[in-house]
Design an enzyme around this catalytic site. Sequence first.
Site, mmCIF file in Angstrom:
data_model
loop_
_atom_site.group_PDB
_atom_site.id
_atom_site.type_symbol
_atom_site.label_atom_id
_atom_site.label_comp_id
_atom_site.label_asym_id
_atom_site.label_seq_id
_atom_site.Cartn_x
_atom_site.Cartn_y
_atom_site.Cartn_z
ATOM 1 N N THR A 11 14.275 -8.166 1.117
ATOM 2 C CA THR A 11 13.665 -9.032 2.136
ATOM 3 C C THR A 11 12.364 -9.667 1.683
ATOM 4 O O THR A 11 11.792 -10.481 2.419
ATOM 5 C CB THR A 11 13.401 -8.243 3.435
ATOM 6 N N THR A 40 15.934 -1.443 -1.642
ATOM 7 C CA THR A 40 15.156 -0.617 -0.716
ATOM 8 C C THR A 40 15.746 -0.713 0.688
ATOM 9 O O THR A 40 16.208 -1.762 1.125
ATOM 10 C CB THR A 40 13.681 -1.036 -0.694
ATOM 11 N N GLY A 67 3.264 -5.074 -2.123
ATOM 12 C CA GLY A 67 3.479 -3.816 -1.423
ATOM 13 C C GLY A 67 4.572 -2.975 -2.055
ATOM 14 O O GLY A 67 4.452 -1.750 -2.162
ATOM 15 N N THR A 68 5.649 -3.615 -2.492
ATOM 16 C CA THR A 68 6.739 -2.891 -3.158
ATOM 17 C C THR A 68 6.262 -2.311 -4.485
ATOM 18 O O THR A 68 6.582 -1.163 -4.831
ATOM 19 C CB THR A 68 7.938 -3.826 -3.392
ATOM 20 N N GLU A 71 4.232 0.769 -3.895
ATOM 21 C CA GLU A 71 5.069 1.949 -3.666
ATOM 22 C C GLU A 71 5.605 2.519 -4.977
ATOM 23 O O GLU A 71 5.662 3.732 -5.173
ATOM 24 C CB GLU A 71 6.243 1.601 -2.750
ATOM 25 N N GLU A 275 -1.474 -3.997 2.180
ATOM 26 C CA GLU A 275 -0.854 -3.156 3.205
ATOM 27 C C GLU A 275 -1.935 -2.347 3.919
ATOM 28 O O GLU A 275 -2.992 -2.065 3.356
ATOM 29 C CB GLU A 275 0.175 -2.208 2.574
#
Length: 308
Positions: A11, A40, A67-68, A71, A275
């Site tokens: 996304t 994800t 953000g990904t 992580e 984030e």
Amino acid sequence: MKKMLFVFNPTAGKGMIKTHLSEILDIFAKSDYDITVRPTQAPLDAYNYISIYGNNYDRVVVSGGDGTLNEAVKGMLTFDESNRRPIGYIPSGTTNDFASTLQIPKNMIEAAHIASKGMPFKCDSGKFNDKTFNYVAAFGAFTDIPYDTSQDIKNNLGQMAYVLEGIKRLSQLTSYKVKIKHDNGETTQNVFLCMVLNSTSVAGIHSAGKLIGANLSDGLFEMLLFRKPANLIDFNAVIMGLVSGKTSGENYSIIKSSHFEFESEEKIKWTLDGEYGGDPSHSVIDVLPSAITYIVDGEKLISRLLTQ
């Protein structure tokens, strides 16, 4: 045969990864990788999956936004240094600041070639209380826009979504009285905007590295402190200065340090790599020296860093 874990956020951005997925996997296969693919499923899925399985592979490649990537790095940092695997990155988010810093192109196919055949580069990472971040920890004016702006709006408007949201909030600007300790002493200031950086690009502003003299692997982060502008003319001067990399020293100060400690009487909302990072009144930031190895185009990265 070498083993690769490929984790992608379907996304991120406008979901463009879906149109390039077959070609990306073909690039990896032609580089003699046996590939495990993980789309994800929810927030923190990249972190959870990599923290469990990441050290079973020779290389981990991630596609998504900042953000990904955050992580993925957080997941890799759960392993001791000898078990951390190199991370390749295919940016597909809205701003992709850290990809710009690492000189990784927006073109997914070009980025995939780098992720499979590039050179390793050891880079500092950051620890914020019990969390980690890759390139920026910030509080103050506009820093909550990235996580408060819906993914649909970001997909449709790109960086303009941030600009429009920022304009809406001009009348709500405030500052925070904060005591900040660092390697060379301490300071107490009314802070309009604070950014602790390990980056040459912030919010798509590529001149930030010139302004702060960024070095990605020196064991130090650069903290930018901005005072509240007296009026809209001063505010415009700050923004234009950031864009040009020539902001007046009257508007900001820069402190380099391996350790920062923040204390305030009120809770402060922080953002970590775009984030939400929590709202503590006491925060500690430490540099994790050369903690993560990224796969980069070595020639382009070295050229970029030498021109800062």
